[in-house]
Design a protein around this motif. Structure first.
Motif, PDB file in Angstrom:
ATOM      1  N   GLN A 151       0.884  -1.250  -0.150  1.00 52.84           N
ATOM      2  CA  GLN A 151       0.080  -0.046  -0.131  1.00 52.84           C
ATOM      3  C   GLN A 151       0.917   1.221  -0.104  1.00 52.84           C
ATOM      4  O   GLN A 151       0.633   2.430  -0.677  1.00 52.84           O
ATOM      5  CB  GLN A 151      -1.019   0.024   1.285  1.00 52.84           C
ATOM      6  CG  GLN A 151      -2.006  -1.005   1.118  1.00 52.84           C
ATOM      7  CD  GLN A 151      -2.946  -0.823   2.227  1.00 52.84           C
ATOM      8  OE1 GLN A 151      -2.919   0.327   2.780  1.00 52.84           O
ATOM      9  NE2 GLN A 151      -3.914  -1.812   2.419  1.00 52.84           N
ATOM     10  N   ILE A 152       2.017   1.016   0.754  1.00 44.76           N
ATOM     11  CA  ILE A 152       2.848   2.373   0.859  1.00 44.76           C
ATOM     12  C   ILE A 152       3.238   2.415  -0.612  1.00 44.76           C
ATOM     13  O   ILE A 152       3.827   3.627  -0.974  1.00 44.76           O
ATOM     14  CB  ILE A 152       4.066   2.151   1.831  1.00 44.76           C
ATOM     15  CG1 ILE A 152       3.312   1.569   3.293  1.00 44.76           C
ATOM     16  CG2 ILE A 152       4.780   3.142   2.088  1.00 44.76           C
ATOM     17  CD1 ILE A 152       2.306   2.864   3.696  1.00 44.76           C
ATOM     18  N   GLU A 153       3.954   1.448  -1.173  1.00 44.95           N
ATOM     19  CA  GLU A 153       4.753   1.579  -2.329  1.00 44.95           C
ATOM     20  C   GLU A 153       3.679   2.034  -3.423  1.00 44.95           C
ATOM     21  O   GLU A 153       3.954   2.943  -4.369  1.00 44.95           O
ATOM     22  CB  GLU A 153       5.147   0.101  -2.823  1.00 44.95           C
ATOM     23  CG  GLU A 153       6.319  -0.265  -2.386  1.00 44.95           C
ATOM     24  CD  GLU A 153       6.631  -1.627  -2.249  1.00 44.95           C
ATOM     25  OE1 GLU A 153       6.153  -2.491  -2.939  1.00 44.95           O
ATOM     26  OE2 GLU A 153       7.514  -2.003  -1.349  1.00 44.95           O
ATOM     27  N   ALA A 154       2.239   1.465  -3.368  1.00 43.79           N
ATOM     28  CA  ALA A 154       1.219   2.023  -4.195  1.00 43.79           C
ATOM     29  C   ALA A 154       1.148   3.626  -4.036  1.00 43.79           C
ATOM     30  O   ALA A 154       0.932   4.176  -5.183  1.00 43.79           O
ATOM     31  CB  ALA A 154       0.033   1.571  -4.124  1.00 43.79           C
ATOM     32  N   GLY A 155       1.190   4.022  -2.895  1.00 42.46           N
ATOM     33  CA  GLY A 155       1.219   5.412  -2.673  1.00 42.46           C
ATOM     34  C   GLY A 155       2.074   6.297  -3.113  1.00 42.46           C
ATOM     35  O   GLY A 155       1.829   7.140  -3.906  1.00 42.46           O
TER      36      GLY A 155
END
Lengths: 232, 244, 241
Positions: A130-134
Motif C-alpha cells: 500500500q505504501i509503495e502504491a502510494g
C-alpha cells in the motif's frame, strides 16, 4: 445509608467529585501517554540503532517495575528530573510540579511503554504494498502517512489501546497513596471519618465498575466507527 | 513456621554477605531488608499464581458450561474482579470487611487478621479472573469439531475438557499467561499498603530513614530483575510446549 | 455538615502568590490534625500554624499531605513549612531545618486492658506504629528489623487495627493516645510514658533560614502573648509548651 446521599450530610457528592478527578487523571494521562507512545513506537521502528535500544530499554524497565513504585518515583523524582533538565538547558531554578502532574507523568509513562508496542504492531500490520502504491501514484511522505497509514493504524491499534485504557483507569487508584483526592482516597477518608469503611470502599468499587462499563461501551462504538466500510 | 522463617532469613543474610563487595553502599547497608522483602514478594507470587491458575481454570470451564447459572456466575466473577482496581479489592477486604471485627467474623477472623493472608487471597482471586478470561479465549480458538469428535468417541464433557480442550487452550494461552504473571508480580507491591513487609513495604521503610531516591531505584532494579527471570523462565517453557 | 474535601487546594497546587506561606500538615493525627465533619483540616497544629501566620502578618494556605511524603514534598518546594507535630531528629536534620521546639512529645505503648504486656516485652508480639514516624523508629529499635512490626500510613489506621485486635499493641505519640483513649475505655497505656527527649518543631527547607528565624520570633511571640497557652488549654486542659 444517608451517608451516601448528596448534599450537606452525605458523601455522595464527594465520591462523585473523586470519580470525576479519576476520569480527569486518566484522560489527561491518555492524551500524553498516547503522544509519548507514538514517539517511542517511531523510535523502535527507527533505522538508528541506539534510538531503538533506548526505547527498548525504557519499555523493559517500565514493564518490569510495579506501577506503584513508578508512581512514587514520579512523585518524589520529577522535580529533581525537571530541575536537572532545566539546568542542562541553562535555565535557573526549579519548577514546581504539583502532585496531580506527577501522577499524570507516572501514569502516562506507563501507558506509553505498553502503548508503543500496540502502535508498532499496528504500523507493521499495514501492508508495504500500500505504501509503495502510494509512492507510485505520487503521494508525498506526509500524505502517505496521513491518508494511508494513520487511518488503518488507528483501526488496528484500537482494541489494544482500549485494553490499556482500562488498565490505566484502574491504575489511577494508586494516586490515592500520593494523597490525591481521587475516588479511592475520598472513599478511604469518608470511611475513616464516618467509621463505615466497608460501605464507602464498596461504593468506590461500584463506581469503578460503572466507569469500566462506560469505557467498554465507548470502546465498542469507537471500534464500530473505525471499522465502518471494512468487510467482515 | 519459625524454621521456615529462619531459613528465609538465612538465605537473605547469605545473599547479602555474598553480594557485599559488588553492591553500592546505599544498598549494602539495608541489603537484608530488601532481600527479606524480595523473598516475601516471591512467596506471595508463587502461591497466588499457583492457586490463581487452579481457580482460574475452574472459572474458565464454568464459563463454557451448559449450566446457565454457572456461566453467569463465572462471568460475574471475571467482570467484577477485572473491572475494579486491585488496590480497591485489597482495601475492601482488609480495611472494609476487616472492620467488622472478631465478633462478627467469627471463625473467619484469623484470616482477616493477617495482612499476609488477605493479600494472598485477594491476589489469587484477582489473577484467577484474568486467567479465566485468557483460558476462555484459548478454548474459543479451538475448532468446535474437536469437542464433537471427543463426545462422539464416548468421552464425557468433563473428560473431553480435561484431555482434549484444556491442554490445547493452555498452549495457546501461554504467552498471555506469561504477561499476566508479570502483572501479578507488579500488583503484589500493593500489599505493602495493608502492612505486609514485601519488597515494596521494606523499600518504603528504608525510604523513610533517609528520603533518598536511590532507595526506590534499588527496589526497581530488584523488581525488574525478577521480571527478567520470570520472562526467561516462561520462554523456556513456551519452547517446550511448542515442541510437544 | 458540608464535607468539601481538602482536594481543591491540592488540585490547584500551582504556584501561589509569592507572599502566601504554604504550610503542610497531616490530617490523620487527632487532636493535632484531623479532618472534621465539614471536610476541613482542624486541630492543635492548624491553630498554632494560623496563630503564627497572624503573628507574622502573612497570608497562609494549609495543605494536607500524607505523612510518608511530607518531607520530600517540603524539599521539592510543594510548600514552605511543615507544622505537623514533627519530631526533631538527627536523620531529618540531614534533609530539613527545624525551628525551636513548640512542645515536647513522649511515646506510649497502648494495649488492651489486662493484656499483661510490658514495654520490655513488645518484641514478642505484633506491634503497630505509623510508617516513617518517631514511634516506628523507636519500635524498630526495640523489636529489631525482623520483629513483627506493622507499619500504617496513618496513625488512625493503626488505632483501628489495635481496636479490631489485629495487633496486640501500638507505639504512639503521647497526646494523640490520650485523646483516643477518651473514647476507648477498654485500652490503656502500658507502663509509664516513654521519654526519649523528643522535641517537636516546625520543618523548613535548609536554605530557608529567613523563614525559620521569622517562625522562631513568631513562636516566641504567641507564647509570650498567651495565644499559645489559650490554644493548648483548649485542647489539653494544660499548657504543653
Amino acid at each position: 445509608m444517608e451517608l451516601l446521599g448528596f448534599g450537606a450530610e452525605g458523601w455522595g457528592d464527594d465520591l462523585l467529585r473523586g470519580a470525576a478527578l479519576t476520569v480527569q487523571l486518566a484522560v489527561v494521562s491518555l492524551a500524553i501517554g498516547l503522544t509519548f507512545g507514538m514517539v517511542l513506537a517511531l523510535a523502535k521502528l527507527s533505522r538508528f540503532a541506539p534510538l531503538r535500544w533506548l526505547a527498548q530499554g525504557y519499555t523493559l524497565f517500565i514493564r518490569g517495575v510495579p506501577e506503584f513504585l513508578i508512581l512514587l518515583l514520579a512523585f518524589f523524582g520529577t522535580e529533581k528530573a525537571v530541575a536537572a533538565g532545566a539546568a542542562l538547558l541553562g535555565l535557573e531554578g526549579g519548577i514546581e510540579v504539583p502532585k496531580f502532574a506527577a501522577a499524570v507523568g507516572g501514569l502516562s509513562a506507563i501507558f506509553a511503554a505498553y502503548g508503543c508496542e500496540v502502535i508498532r504492531g499496528a504500523w507493521l500490520a499495514v501492508p508495504n504494498g500500500q505504501i509503495e502504491a502510494g509512492h507510485s501514484v505520487g503521494l508525498s511522505r506526509w500524505q502517505i502517512f496521513y491518508r494511508i497509514r494513520l487511518p488503518q493504524l488507528w483501526r488496528i491499534a484500537l482494541p489494544g489501546l482500549g485494553n490499556l485504557w482500562l488498565v490505566m483507569l484502574k491504575d489511577t487508584s494508586l494516586a490515592a497513596v500520593l494523597a490525591i483526592d481521587e475516588l479511592l482516597r475520598v472513599a478511604k477518608v469518608a470511611g475513616e471519618v464516618t467509621r463505615q469503611p466497608l460501605m464507602f470502599l464498596l461504593a468506590a468499587g461500584a463506581l469503578y465498575l460503572v466507569l469500566t462499563a462506560i469505557s467498554d461501551k465507548l470502546r465498542a462504538s469507537f471500534e464500530a466507527r473505525a471499522n465502518r466500510g471494512m468487510a467482515r | 513456621m519459625s524454621l521456615y522463617q529462619d531459613l528465609k532469613y538465612a538465605i537473605s543474610d547469605g545473599v547479602c554477605y555474598a553480594a557485599q563487595g559488588v553492591t553500592p553502599e546505599g544498598f549494602a547497608t539495608y541489603c537484608p531488608r530488601y532481600i527479606d522483602g524480595f523473598l516475601v514478594t516471591l512467596e506471595l507470587l508463587l502461591l497466588s499464581s499457583a492457586l490463581g491458575l487452579s481457580i482460574g481454570t475452574l472459572v474458565a470451564v464454568a464459563r463454557v458450561s451448559r449450566q446457565r447459572a454457572l456461566r453467569v456466575g463465572a462471568w460475574a466473577w471475571s467482570y467484577i474482579f477485572r473491572g475494579t482496581p486491585l488496590l480497591v479489592q485489597l482495601w475492601i477486604v482488609y480495611y472494609g470487611l476487616g472492620s467488622l471485627g472478631p465478633e462478627k467474623l467469627g471463625i473467619l477472623w484469623p484470616f482477616f487478621k493477617s495482612g499476609w493472608a488477605v493479600g494472598l487471597a485477594v491476589l489469587t482471586i484477582n489473577t484467577s479472573a484474568y486467567i479465566a478470561e485468557i483460558l476462555r479465549g484459548g478454548i474459543g480458538t479451538l475448532p468446535p469439531g474437536q469437542l464433537e469428535a471427543a463426545l462422539s468417541c464416548g468421552m464425557s464433557r468433563g473428560m473431553a475438557m480435561r484431555r482434549i480442550l484444556l491442554p490445547q487452550a493452555f498452549r495457546v494461552a501461554w504467552p498471555a499467561y506469561g504477561n499476566e504473571l508479570i502483572l501479578l508480580m507488579k500488583g503484589s507491591a500493593l500489599v505493602s499498603t495493608i502492612t505486609v513487609m514485601d519488597l515494596m513495604g521494606q523499600t518504603r521503610s528504608v525510604f523513610a530513614r533517609g528520603y533518598s531516591l536511590e532507595t526506590y531505584m534499588y527496589s526497581a532494579v530488584l523488581y525488574a530483575l525478577l521480571a527478567l527471570l520470570l520472562t526467561a523462565g516462561l520462554r523456556a517453557v513456551e519452547k517446550r510446549l511448542r515442541v510437544a | 455538615m458540608k464535607k468539601t474535601l481538602i482536594a481543591l487546594a491540592l488540585l490547584a497546587a500551582s504556584p501561589v502568590a509569592a507572599e502566601t506561606l504554604r504550610i503542610a500538615t497531616e490530617g490523620a493525627f487527632p487532636p493535632f490534625s484531623e479532618i472534621n465533619a465539614n471536610g476541613e483540616v482542624v486541630g492543635f497544629d492548624i491553630d498554632i500554624a494560623k496563630a503564627l501566620c497572624a503573628k507574622m502578618e502573612r497570608e497562609c494556605e494549609i495543605i494536607a499531605m500524607d505523612w510518608d511524603g511530607i518531607i520530600p514534598g517540603l524539599v521539592n518546594d510543594k510548600y514552605d513549612a511543615i507544622v505537623a507535630s514533627m519530631s526533631i531528629t538527627e536523620e531529618r536534620k540531614q534533609t530539613v531545618d527545624f525551628t525551636n521546639p513548640y512542645y515536647s512529645n513522649y511515646l506510649v505503648l497502648l494495649a488492651k486492658k489486662g493484656s499483661g504486656l510490658t514495654v520490655d516485652g513488645i518484641a514478642q508480639q505484633a506491634v503497630g506504629a505509623q510508617r516513617a514516624s518517631i514511634s516506628s523508629s523507636w519500635a524498630e529499635e526495640q523489636v529489631g528489623a525482623r520483629g513483627d512490626l506493622r507499619l500504617y500510613d496513618t496513625l488512625t489506621a493503626s488505632f483501628t487495627d489495635l481496636e479490631a485486635g489485629r495487633i496486640d499493641s501500638i507505639v504512639s505519640d503521647y497526646f494523640p493516645a490520650l485523646d483516643w483513649l477518651k473514647d476507648h475505655p477498654d485500652f490503656e497505656v502500658v507502663g509509664d510514658r516513654i521519654d526519649i527527649g523528643d522535641q517537636i518543631g516546625i520543618a523548613v527547607r535548609k536554605d530557608d533560614a529567613e523563614l525559620r528565624d521569622a517562625l522562631n520570633v513568631a513562636l516566641e511571640g504567641i507564647v509570650a502573648d498567651g495565644t499559645y497557652g489559650q490554644i493548648s488549654t483548649g485542647y489539653f486542659g494544660t499548657d504543653i509548651h
